[in-house]
Design an enzyme around this catalytic site. Structure first.
Site, PDB file in Angstrom:
ATOM      1  N   ALA A  67      52.852  52.847  50.075  1.00  0.00           N
ATOM      2  CA  ALA A  67      51.477  52.379  50.267  1.00  0.00           C
ATOM      3  C   ALA A  67      50.814  52.306  48.902  1.00  0.00           C
ATOM      4  CB  ALA A  67      50.734  53.344  51.182  1.00  0.00           C
ATOM      5  N   GLY A 109      55.787  54.548  52.171  1.00  0.00           N
ATOM      6  CA  GLY A 109      55.640  53.520  53.200  1.00  0.00           C
ATOM      7  C   GLY A 109      56.735  52.461  53.123  1.00  0.00           C
ATOM      8  N   GLU A 112      59.499  53.892  55.032  1.00  0.00           N
ATOM      9  CA  GLU A 112      59.085  53.877  56.443  1.00  0.00           C
ATOM     10  C   GLU A 112      59.130  52.464  57.026  1.00  0.00           C
ATOM     11  OE1 GLU A 112      55.475  56.019  55.390  1.00  0.00           O
ATOM     12  OE2 GLU A 112      56.012  57.569  56.838  1.00  0.00           O
ATOM     13  N   GLU A 132      55.541  61.338  49.154  1.00  0.00           N
ATOM     14  CA  GLU A 132      54.128  61.628  49.446  1.00  0.00           C
ATOM     15  C   GLU A 132      53.733  63.042  49.048  1.00  0.00           C
ATOM     16  OE1 GLU A 132      56.232  60.086  51.473  1.00  0.00           O
ATOM     17  OE2 GLU A 132      55.259  58.403  52.481  1.00  0.00           O
TER      18      GLU A 132
HETATM   19  N1  CO8 Z   1      50.819  51.998  44.659  1.00  0.00           N
HETATM   20  C1  CO8 Z   1      50.153  51.290  43.752  1.00  0.00           C
HETATM   21  N2  CO8 Z   1      50.718  50.828  42.599  1.00  0.00           N
HETATM   22  C2  CO8 Z   1      52.014  51.099  42.404  1.00  0.00           C
HETATM   23  C3  CO8 Z   1      52.780  51.840  43.327  1.00  0.00           C
HETATM   24  C4  CO8 Z   1      52.126  52.294  44.518  1.00  0.00           C
HETATM   25  N3  CO8 Z   1      52.780  52.974  45.475  1.00  0.00           N
HETATM   26  N4  CO8 Z   1      54.034  51.969  42.837  1.00  0.00           N
HETATM   27  C5  CO8 Z   1      54.048  51.327  41.663  1.00  0.00           C
HETATM   28  N5  CO8 Z   1      52.845  50.794  41.385  1.00  0.00           N
HETATM   29  C6  CO8 Z   1      52.436  50.010  40.212  1.00  0.00           C
HETATM   30  C7  CO8 Z   1      52.280  50.911  38.985  1.00  0.00           C
HETATM   31  O1  CO8 Z   1      51.011  51.518  38.985  1.00  0.00           O
HETATM   32  C8  CO8 Z   1      52.454  49.923  37.874  1.00  0.00           C
HETATM   33  O2  CO8 Z   1      51.269  49.166  37.728  1.00  0.00           O
HETATM   34  P1  CO8 Z   1      50.631  48.947  36.245  1.00  0.00           P
HETATM   35  O3  CO8 Z   1      51.654  48.082  35.554  1.00  0.00           O
HETATM   36  O4  CO8 Z   1      49.348  48.247  36.517  1.00  0.00           O
HETATM   37  O5  CO8 Z   1      50.505  50.296  35.633  1.00  0.00           O
HETATM   38  C9  CO8 Z   1      53.506  48.954  38.420  1.00  0.00           C
HETATM   39  O6  CO8 Z   1      53.482  49.123  39.850  1.00  0.00           O
HETATM   40  C10 CO8 Z   1      54.927  49.280  37.963  1.00  0.00           C
HETATM   41  O7  CO8 Z   1      55.194  50.632  38.263  1.00  0.00           O
HETATM   42  P2  CO8 Z   1      55.662  51.718  37.162  1.00  0.00           P
HETATM   43  O8  CO8 Z   1      55.213  51.321  35.800  1.00  0.00           O
HETATM   44  O9  CO8 Z   1      55.299  53.053  37.657  1.00  0.00           O
HETATM   45  O10 CO8 Z   1      57.247  51.496  37.249  1.00  0.00           O
HETATM   46  P3  CO8 Z   1      58.374  52.569  36.869  1.00  0.00           P
HETATM   47  O11 CO8 Z   1      59.659  51.801  36.881  1.00  0.00           O
HETATM   48  O12 CO8 Z   1      58.018  53.337  35.667  1.00  0.00           O
HETATM   49  O13 CO8 Z   1      58.397  53.602  38.118  1.00  0.00           O
HETATM   50  C11 CO8 Z   1      58.346  54.230  40.438  1.00  0.00           C
HETATM   51  C12 CO8 Z   1      58.763  53.177  39.388  1.00  0.00           C
HETATM   52  C13 CO8 Z   1      59.182  55.506  40.254  1.00  0.00           C
HETATM   53  C14 CO8 Z   1      58.631  53.629  41.816  1.00  0.00           C
HETATM   54  C15 CO8 Z   1      56.842  54.560  40.290  1.00  0.00           C
HETATM   55  O14 CO8 Z   1      56.116  53.345  40.237  1.00  0.00           O
HETATM   56  C16 CO8 Z   1      56.272  55.405  41.394  1.00  0.00           C
HETATM   57  O15 CO8 Z   1      56.496  56.604  41.436  1.00  0.00           O
HETATM   58  N6  CO8 Z   1      55.514  54.777  42.341  1.00  0.00           N
HETATM   59  C17 CO8 Z   1      54.849  55.480  43.396  1.00  0.00           C
HETATM   60  C18 CO8 Z   1      55.818  55.903  44.482  1.00  0.00           C
HETATM   61  C19 CO8 Z   1      55.112  56.669  45.571  1.00  0.00           C
HETATM   62  O16 CO8 Z   1      54.601  57.750  45.351  1.00  0.00           O
HETATM   63  N7  CO8 Z   1      55.086  56.101  46.809  1.00  0.00           N
HETATM   64  C20 CO8 Z   1      54.455  56.739  47.938  1.00  0.00           C
HETATM   65  C21 CO8 Z   1      53.059  56.248  48.117  1.00  0.00           C
HETATM   66  S1  CO8 Z   1      52.203  57.084  49.438  1.00  0.00           S
HETATM   67  C22 CO8 Z   1      52.746  56.322  50.843  1.00  0.00           C
HETATM   68  O17 CO8 Z   1      53.556  55.440  50.802  1.00  0.00           O
HETATM   69  C23 CO8 Z   1      52.150  56.796  52.136  1.00  0.00           C
HETATM   70  C24 CO8 Z   1      52.525  55.841  53.291  1.00  0.00           C
HETATM   71  C25 CO8 Z   1      51.482  55.966  54.377  1.00  0.00           C
HETATM   72  C26 CO8 Z   1      51.664  54.868  55.431  1.00  0.00           C
HETATM   73  C27 CO8 Z   1      50.536  54.787  56.411  1.00  0.00           C
HETATM   74  C28 CO8 Z   1      49.392  53.953  55.884  1.00  0.00           C
HETATM   75  C29 CO8 Z   1      48.323  53.625  56.922  1.00  0.00           C
END
Ligand code: CO8
Length: 258
Positions: A67, A109, A112, A132
């Site tokens: 998400a 997500g 999921e 998460e």
């Molecule tokens: N949300 C928003 N932006 C994101 C997300 C995300 N989940 N993941 C990556 N991005 C963005 C980064 O902020 C970055 O943007 P910018 O260039 O503007 O800084 C761009 O994508 C590229 O990402 P990274 O530079 O971080 O790329 P890396 O290769 O260094 O890292 C990772 C890749 C490891 C995947 C890293 O991006 C990361 O850890 N992302 C977050 C993963 C995460 O925590 N996901 C869980 C989110 S919570 C969730 O999913 C709850 C679900 C609930 C469902 C029910 C809803 C109603």
């Protein structure tokens, strides 16, 4: 087909292909994207030409990295309830089979969403995870339940309590991935699998999906009852006559969905 901003919708013969299209954000699932995804899947579900759908992510890095954390960071519980959950329920209710074509990150997500699908094809560079807990929350779109039903309690606990990322091969070993394919091949392989499903009788496919899903939600007795009713219902279809006649005549069945 409607105009969408965060997804692409395509078709290949009788297969509908929906691409999550925010590659610069690793296809993070913001409210708009999930709403568009639910709309597109419902539209394809109603389309008689389409018999199976594939969901994939744009770009090489991710199916979906979860998400949208930036969007969620200032949301209240009510915002999440109204803005988010309804669309996930709509995706769960799609009647035609969904196949996830996963390459790169499938986190939170994203993991999921893959598990909302009925089959998962993943490239060898895929990483599944429920991170998460590292954000101070827990999975909210079925992660704890669907992982536990497939991986069992202990591996699920480790994933959900630590946020560790798991390879496609490990998920396949646990039965959560149907096919692991070389990097970049996941969409091609998923569409191939979807075409196999699309060649079958669509009413039988729909009732088979319903029966298998019932096994997660009912007692064995209730599930067997549903299977029996669906089986009997299919004896009223033209497709049943065609399927059995084609076998007897040693030819390929031409199912019409009637
Ligand atoms: N949300 C928003 N932006 C994101 C997300 C995300 N989940 N993941 C990556 N991005 C963005 C980064 O902020 C970055 O943007 P910018 O260039 O503007 O800084 C761009 O994508 C590229 O990402 P990274 O530079 O971080 O790329 P890396 O290769 O260094 O890292 C990772 C890749 C490891 C995947 C890293 O991006 C990361 O850890 N992302 C977050 C993963 C995460 O925590 N996901 C869980 C989110 S919570 C969730 O999913 C709850 C679900 C609930 C469902 C029910 C809803 C109603």
């Amino acid at each position: 087909m409607s105009n969408y901003q965060s997804i692409l919708v395509d078709r290949d013969e009788r297969v509908g292909i929906v691409t999550l299209n925010r590659p610069n954000e690793l296809n993070a699932l913001n409210f708009q994207l999930v709403s568009e995804l639910a709309n597109a899947l419902e539209e394809l579900d109603r389309d008689e030409e389409i018999r199976c759908m594939v969901i994939t992510g744009a770009g090489e890095k991710a199916f979906a990295a979860g998400a949208d954390i930036k969007e969620m960071s200032d949301k209240s519980p009510i915002d999440m309830l109204l803005g988010g959950f309804e669309n996930w329920i709509r995706i769960r209710r799609v009647k035609k089979p969904l196949i996830a074509a996963v390459g790169g990150y499938a986190l939170g997500g994203g993991c999921e969403l893959a598990m909302h699908c009925d089959m998962i094809v993943a490239s060898e560079n895929t990483r599944f995870g429920q991170p998460e807990i590292t954000l101070g929350v827990i999975p909210g779109a079925g992660g704890t339940q669907r992982l536990a039903r497939t991986l069992g309690k202990y591996r699920t606990m480790e994933m959900v309590l630590t946020g560790v990322q798991v390879t496609a091969q490990e998920m396949a070993d646990h039965g959560l991935v149907n096919r692991v394919v070389p990097k970049g091949e996941h969409l091609r392989e998923a569409v191939k699998l979807a075409k196999e499903v699309a060649a079958r009788g669509p009413i039988a496919v729909r009732l088979a999906k319903q029966a298998v899903l019932a096994s997660f939600e009912t007692t064995l007795e209730e599930g067997l009852e549903m299977e029996r009713k669906n089986f009997l219902l299919l004896f009223a279809t033209e497709d049943k006559r065609e399927g059995m006649q084609a076998f007897i005549e040693k030819r390929k069945a031409d199912f019409k969905g009637r």
